[in-house]
Design a protein around this motif. Structure first.
Motif, mmCIF file in Angstrom:
data_model
loop_
_atom_site.group_PDB
_atom_site.id
_atom_site.type_symbol
_atom_site.label_atom_id
_atom_site.label_comp_id
_atom_site.label_asym_id
_atom_site.label_seq_id
_atom_site.Cartn_x
_atom_site.Cartn_y
_atom_site.Cartn_z
ATOM 1 N N THR A 29 0.870 -1.172 0.000
ATOM 2 C CA THR A 29 0.000 0.000 0.000
ATOM 3 C C THR A 29 0.908 1.223 0.000
ATOM 4 O O THR A 29 1.858 1.292 0.784
ATOM 5 N N LEU A 30 0.605 2.161 -0.891
ATOM 6 C CA LEU A 30 1.357 3.405 -0.964
ATOM 7 C C LEU A 30 0.437 4.554 -0.586
ATOM 8 O O LEU A 30 -0.733 4.571 -0.969
ATOM 9 N N SER A 31 0.977 5.497 0.157
ATOM 10 C CA SER A 31 0.247 6.703 0.527
ATOM 11 C C SER A 31 1.253 7.838 0.560
ATOM 12 O O SER A 31 2.459 7.620 0.507
ATOM 13 N N GLY A 32 0.757 9.053 0.657
ATOM 14 C CA GLY A 32 1.691 10.159 0.723
ATOM 15 C C GLY A 32 1.020 11.508 0.814
ATOM 16 O O GLY A 32 -0.191 11.639 0.647
ATOM 17 N N VAL A 78 -1.199 9.518 -9.811
ATOM 18 C CA VAL A 78 -1.992 10.371 -8.921
ATOM 19 C C VAL A 78 -1.196 10.697 -7.654
ATOM 20 O O VAL A 78 -1.182 11.838 -7.190
ATOM 21 N N LEU A 79 -0.516 9.713 -7.113
ATOM 22 C CA LEU A 79 0.270 9.919 -5.903
ATOM 23 C C LEU A 79 1.505 10.771 -6.190
ATOM 24 O O LEU A 79 1.876 11.625 -5.385
ATOM 25 N N ARG A 80 2.138 10.566 -7.349
ATOM 26 C CA ARG A 80 3.288 11.404 -7.721
ATOM 27 C C ARG A 80 2.868 12.864 -7.811
ATOM 28 O O ARG A 80 3.569 13.749 -7.322
ATOM 29 N N THR A 81 1.706 13.119 -8.396
ATOM 30 C CA THR A 81 1.198 14.490 -8.512
ATOM 31 C C THR A 81 0.938 15.072 -7.125
ATOM 32 O O THR A 81 1.349 16.196 -6.830
ATOM 33 N N ARG A 82 0.252 14.316 -6.271
ATOM 34 C CA ARG A 82 -0.064 14.780 -4.914
ATOM 35 C C ARG A 82 1.207 15.120 -4.140
ATOM 36 O O ARG A 82 1.235 16.063 -3.348
ATOM 37 N N CYS A 83 2.264 14.348 -4.361
ATOM 38 C CA CYS A 83 3.505 14.520 -3.613
ATOM 39 C C CYS A 83 4.497 15.445 -4.316
ATOM 40 O O CYS A 83 5.593 15.677 -3.804
ATOM 41 N N GLY A 84 4.139 15.950 -5.481
ATOM 42 C CA GLY A 84 5.009 16.873 -6.203
ATOM 43 C C GLY A 84 6.216 16.214 -6.832
ATOM 44 O O GLY A 84 7.262 16.843 -6.979
ATOM 45 N N LEU A 85 6.089 14.949 -7.225
ATOM 46 C CA LEU A 85 7.189 14.210 -7.834
ATOM 47 C C LEU A 85 7.028 14.153 -9.342
ATOM 48 O O LEU A 85 5.915 14.012 -9.844
#
Length: 107
Positions: A28-31, A59-66
Motif C-alpha cells: 500500500t502506498l500513501s503520501g 496520482v500519488l506522484r502528482t499529490r507529492c510533487g514528484l
C-alpha cells in the motif's frame, strides 16, 4: 538514492532487500506533499515484482510533487515494515530548517 523514471518506478535493491519484501508481496502506498510511504499490506494495491523497484502511481506522484527524473532518498526504518521516499526538496528544506545558526546554536 534513486531516480523516478517516466513510469513512476524508483529502485534501490539494498533498501527493498532490507525490508525483506518478496515477489508477490502486496504493498500500500500513501503520501502527502514531500513524502511517499510504502508498506506491506495483504490488501495492498500493488504487488512487489521480480525487479527491486516500487512504482509510485501518477496520482500519488502528482499529490507529492514528484516528476520523472526527480532524485529521491529511499529510507527504511529497521523496526517497521515501511519504506519512505523523500524528494530531495524535502531533504533540503529539513536541512535548512535544522542548520546551526552562526555561533553554533541551532535555529
Amino acid at each position: 538514492m534513486g531516480r523516478i523514471d517516466a513510469s513512476g518506478r524508483v529502485s534501490d535493491r539494498v533498501v527493498t532487500q532490507a525490508r525483506g519484501w518478496k515477489l508477490g508481496d502486496r504493498l500500500t502506498l500513501s503520501g502527502t506533499s514531500g513524502v511517499v510511504l510504502a508498506r506491506r499490506d495483504p490488501a495492498g494495491m500493488l504487488a512487489f515484482g521480480q525487479k527491486p523497484y516500487i512504482t509510485i502511481p501518477a496520482v500519488l506522484r502528482t499529490r507529492c510533487g514528484l516528476q520523472a527524473g526527480d532524485r529521491v532518498l529511499l529510507a527504511a526504518a529497521l523496526d517497521e515494515d515501511l519504506l519512505t521516499v523523500y524528494p530531495l526538496s524535502t531533504l533540503h528544506q529539513a536541512i535548512c530548517e535544522n542548520r546551526p545558526a552562526e555561533g553554533g546554536a541551532s535555529r
